[in-house]
Design a protein around this motif. Structure first.
Motif, PDB file in Angstrom:
ATOM      1  N   ARG A   4       0.888  -1.029  -0.005  1.00  0.00           N
ATOM      2  CA  ARG A   4      -0.087  -0.235   0.048  1.00  0.00           C
ATOM      3  C   ARG A   4       0.933   1.292   0.084  1.00  0.00           C
ATOM      4  O   ARG A   4       0.560   2.412  -0.721  1.00  0.00           O
ATOM      5  CB  ARG A   4      -0.887   0.072   1.232  1.00  0.00           C
ATOM      6  N   MET A  27       2.294   1.719  -3.332  1.00  0.00           N
ATOM      7  CA  MET A  27       1.491   2.127  -4.654  1.00  0.00           C
ATOM      8  C   MET A  27       1.019   3.697  -4.431  1.00  0.00           C
ATOM      9  O   MET A  27       0.907   4.363  -5.154  1.00  0.00           O
ATOM     10  CB  MET A  27       0.179   1.263  -4.382  1.00  0.00           C
ATOM     11  N   ARG A  28       1.022   3.935  -2.947  1.00  0.00           N
ATOM     12  CA  ARG A  28       0.435   5.560  -2.697  1.00  0.00           C
ATOM     13  C   ARG A  28       1.646   6.361  -3.205  1.00  0.00           C
ATOM     14  O   ARG A  28       1.207   7.323  -3.890  1.00  0.00           O
ATOM     15  CB  ARG A  28       0.383   5.680  -1.323  1.00  0.00           C
ATOM     16  N   GLN A  59       3.506   5.651  -5.589  1.00  0.00           N
ATOM     17  CA  GLN A  59       3.875   5.543  -7.076  1.00  0.00           C
ATOM     18  C   GLN A  59       2.669   6.564  -7.578  1.00  0.00           C
ATOM     19  O   GLN A  59       2.792   7.508  -8.600  1.00  0.00           O
ATOM     20  CB  GLN A  59       3.550   4.164  -7.492  1.00  0.00           C
ATOM     21  N   LEU A  60       1.439   6.418  -6.838  1.00  0.00           N
ATOM     22  CA  LEU A  60       0.157   7.123  -7.242  1.00  0.00           C
ATOM     23  C   LEU A  60       0.647   8.708  -7.464  1.00  0.00           C
ATOM     24  O   LEU A  60       0.296   9.520  -8.033  1.00  0.00           O
ATOM     25  CB  LEU A  60      -0.775   6.977  -6.310  1.00  0.00           C
ATOM     26  N   ARG A  61       1.503   9.093  -6.270  1.00  0.00           N
ATOM     27  CA  ARG A  61       1.752  10.514  -6.162  1.00  0.00           C
ATOM     28  C   ARG A  61       2.677  11.002  -7.302  1.00  0.00           C
ATOM     29  O   ARG A  61       2.253  12.090  -7.770  1.00  0.00           O
ATOM     30  CB  ARG A  61       2.513  10.844  -4.752  1.00  0.00           C
ATOM     31  N   GLU A  89       2.896   9.728 -10.252  1.00  0.00           N
ATOM     32  CA  GLU A  89       2.368   9.985 -11.509  1.00  0.00           C
ATOM     33  C   GLU A  89       1.056  11.286 -11.632  1.00  0.00           C
ATOM     34  O   GLU A  89       1.183  11.881 -12.704  1.00  0.00           O
ATOM     35  CB  GLU A  89       1.276   8.562 -11.667  1.00  0.00           C
ATOM     36  N   LEU A  90       0.574  11.351 -10.469  1.00  0.00           N
ATOM     37  CA  LEU A  90      -0.291  12.569 -10.439  1.00  0.00           C
ATOM     38  C   LEU A  90       0.641  13.876 -10.733  1.00  0.00           C
ATOM     39  O   LEU A  90       0.106  14.583 -11.271  1.00  0.00           O
ATOM     40  CB  LEU A  90      -0.880  12.561  -8.881  1.00  0.00           C
ATOM     41  N   LEU A  91       1.665  13.817 -10.007  1.00  0.00           N
ATOM     42  CA  LEU A  91       2.653  15.077 -10.237  1.00  0.00           C
ATOM     43  C   LEU A  91       2.967  15.085 -11.586  1.00  0.00           C
ATOM     44  O   LEU A  91       2.855  16.374 -12.069  1.00  0.00           O
ATOM     45  CB  LEU A  91       3.642  15.210  -9.155  1.00  0.00           C
ATOM     46  N   ASP A 133       1.639  14.165 -14.292  1.00  0.00           N
ATOM     47  CA  ASP A 133       0.349  14.672 -15.156  1.00  0.00           C
ATOM     48  C   ASP A 133       0.089  16.253 -14.875  1.00  0.00           C
ATOM     49  O   ASP A 133       0.033  16.667 -15.929  1.00  0.00           O
ATOM     50  CB  ASP A 133      -0.758  13.734 -14.664  1.00  0.00           C
TER      51      ASP A 133
END
Lengths: 343, 343
Positions: free
Chosen positions: A292, A295-296, A298-300, A302-304, A306
């Motif tokens: 978890r 993944m969090r 990684q998510l951060r 990718e969001l940045l 984008d």
């Protein structure tokens, strides 16, 4: 799980070293359809035991890693090593000589060694490193060792994404260095006090024991009730993992890596942790927790990425307004985020 | 600019120390309408010269900071200090004794000292610190000193947001520590080689000179053409800033902070940099660049916080799917971001 369609991904899963090297390069540079490859490799991960080796600079991590590789090869295990070098965000050049020191495994087809450089901003290091750990896993490495210098948020994040973290320390690194250690210590599953033939080794072990007894590690803080924590502390003082499966108390192993002393005991303790992680309920929970966290992160990332792509020009306008104090930076940020969400 | 409506913000701008302490607490904890206060204080910022003091652990940053405070007080300047302690993300407790060491300024109403603790994840430290620097500026401090340990991405980010960065080093910190320094060095505007009475001080100065000559600092890399860089290197070898206004070459000052030796020369070099920054075109560009970097960092923070708020539960679902390998983490991240953008 069926084999990947993508030819390079397929060859990695089939154990091809040259394809592996090429995929590592693509992933590190984030080019050439690397994302498709990562997606296709993912279902083939989960085989490797990932082992982080971290600690204060100068503690002898590389030498110890070298010993661990040799010990694992003696067990006929396939080993992959990811060495993370601290580098200048500008020059991009490596500073440490880890690769050179590990040259003696060169030519062994069951040992793959790869260096990654620290990226400038945005935690790019941790993202590349976590992706590369997955690639090495999909290559069917039995053990993936990730060696980091152990300072900085990024590296802490990498450390958090592995199964077992070995923290290497050496005697007499000075009081102020204690400060740096804070973050690392909390990730420790096993401690190695290297250079144990030097003056001060006993004091370093005692300091660690005390710290573990006081619950200054993630393990005890997260899972121990006060009573159990106390038992765990005593177990730690005897440098044995607790008998209590519900939590793991980091053992401490003295080593002299340059003379290969203590490697066998260290290997045993690391394998104890692996067993705990994969064979107990608490271990299973820990693994889920780590996935978890990873993944969090990684998510951060990718969001940045984008967001930067979408907001590029608007950011410069806002900066100008703030520089002239026509706008405050808090309102500016709110406006920019609202705009990204509507894009 | 008219006075803030918000009573606490108004009192800060009017120089009230108790209101300042309270606002710092609110900003640090991110509670109690802190955001409105920050927005209202912003138009009142821009008065202070912000000075970062960073360097390898054990180099004597706190003692040197203490000397600088005394020197600035002798010039009757109002001084605010933000000391950033490396702490455990779990315990939240401070490790270093900076506050204690600086106690002797206690009772001087024109010196305000505040510690902030390192936050766990998400770069919360840098964000709080940058906000606090603005608050201290709005209080009409003439100089705001920000002392950091100088390891880690977060602290690098704080360092990048100040006007002038002093990097403190000490002789004989070992080769491996070089690695850590990489990030810090590139932020250096002025170098202090502290503990200059110790063996190895000359070698440390020589190493720095060489590094500057090779252009391993942000300053020369960013602004120098090859020819100019060479001139700058020679200037650096003489430990004088370059005469060429277009770029700044970091001077090196030897100090013995415990005996207050070298403080006056250090202060002069720091003030030279301030003058360059505020009175040349290149300096003005540099300030704009730094504001942009700082705003981008803030934007990233706020974006992440918003996203976490929106995606909370969905993240857990995705983690479960990835743990069971029903979904790969790359596709999972894409889906989650798309969902946030539509929220």
């Amino acid at each position: 799980v069926s084999l990947p369609d993508e030819p390079l991904a397929r060859r990695v899963v089939e154990g091809d070293v040259r394809a592996l090297a090429r995929v590592c390069r693509l992933v590190d540079d984030r080019i050439g359809g690397y994302r498709t490859i990562l997606k296709q490799l993912f279902p083939h991960t989960g085989h490797a035991w990932t082992l982080g080796v971290t600690g204060t600079p100068g503690a002898g991590k590389s030498t110890l890693t070298d010993r661990l590789i040799a010990a694992l090869r003696a067990q006929n295990q396939r080993v992959a090593v990811l060495a993370i070098d601290p580098t200048s965000p500008f020059t991009g050049g490596a500073i440490l000589g880890d690769r050179i020191r590990m040259q003696r495994h060169h030519g062994d087809p069951e040992v793959f060694i790869r260096s990654v450089a620290t990226r400038g901003a945005l935690g790019g290091l941790s993202r590349s490193a976590v992706d590369l750990l997955r690639v090495l896993d999909a290559w069917r490495a039995d053990v993936v060792i990730c060696e980091t210098v152990g300072v900085g948020q990024d590296e802490l994040e990498v450390t958090r994404s592995v199964h077992t973290t070995l923290v290497v320390m050496a005697p007499g690194m000075g009081d102020d260095v204690q400060a740096i250690k804070a973050g690392i210590l909390e990730c420790a599953d096993v401690f190695a006090v290297n250079k144990a033939d030097r003056e001060g080794a006993h004091a370093t072990v005692r300091d660690l024991e005390l710290m573990i007894a006081l619950g200054h590690t993630t393990r005890s803080v997260r899972t121990a009730t006060p009573g159990v924590g106390h038992v765990g502390a005593h177990a730690a003082l005897a440098t044995h993992p607790s008998d209590d499966d519900a939590h793991w108390t980091p053992p401490i192993v003295k080593c002299v890596a340059t003379r290969d002393e203590g490697t066998a005991e260290l290997m045993t303790k690391l394998e104890d942790h692996k067993r705990w992680l994969f064979e107990t309920e608490a271990g299973s929970e820990r693994r889920f927790q780590r996935l978890r966290d990873s993944m969090r992160a990684q998510l951060r990332q990718e969001l940045l990425e984008d967001a930067e792509r979408h907001m590029g020009a608007a950011i410069d306008e806002a900066v100008r307004a703030v520089a002239e104090r026509r706008l405050d930076p808090y309102t500016a940020a709110e406006d920019l985020i609202a705009r990204f969400q509507q894009s």
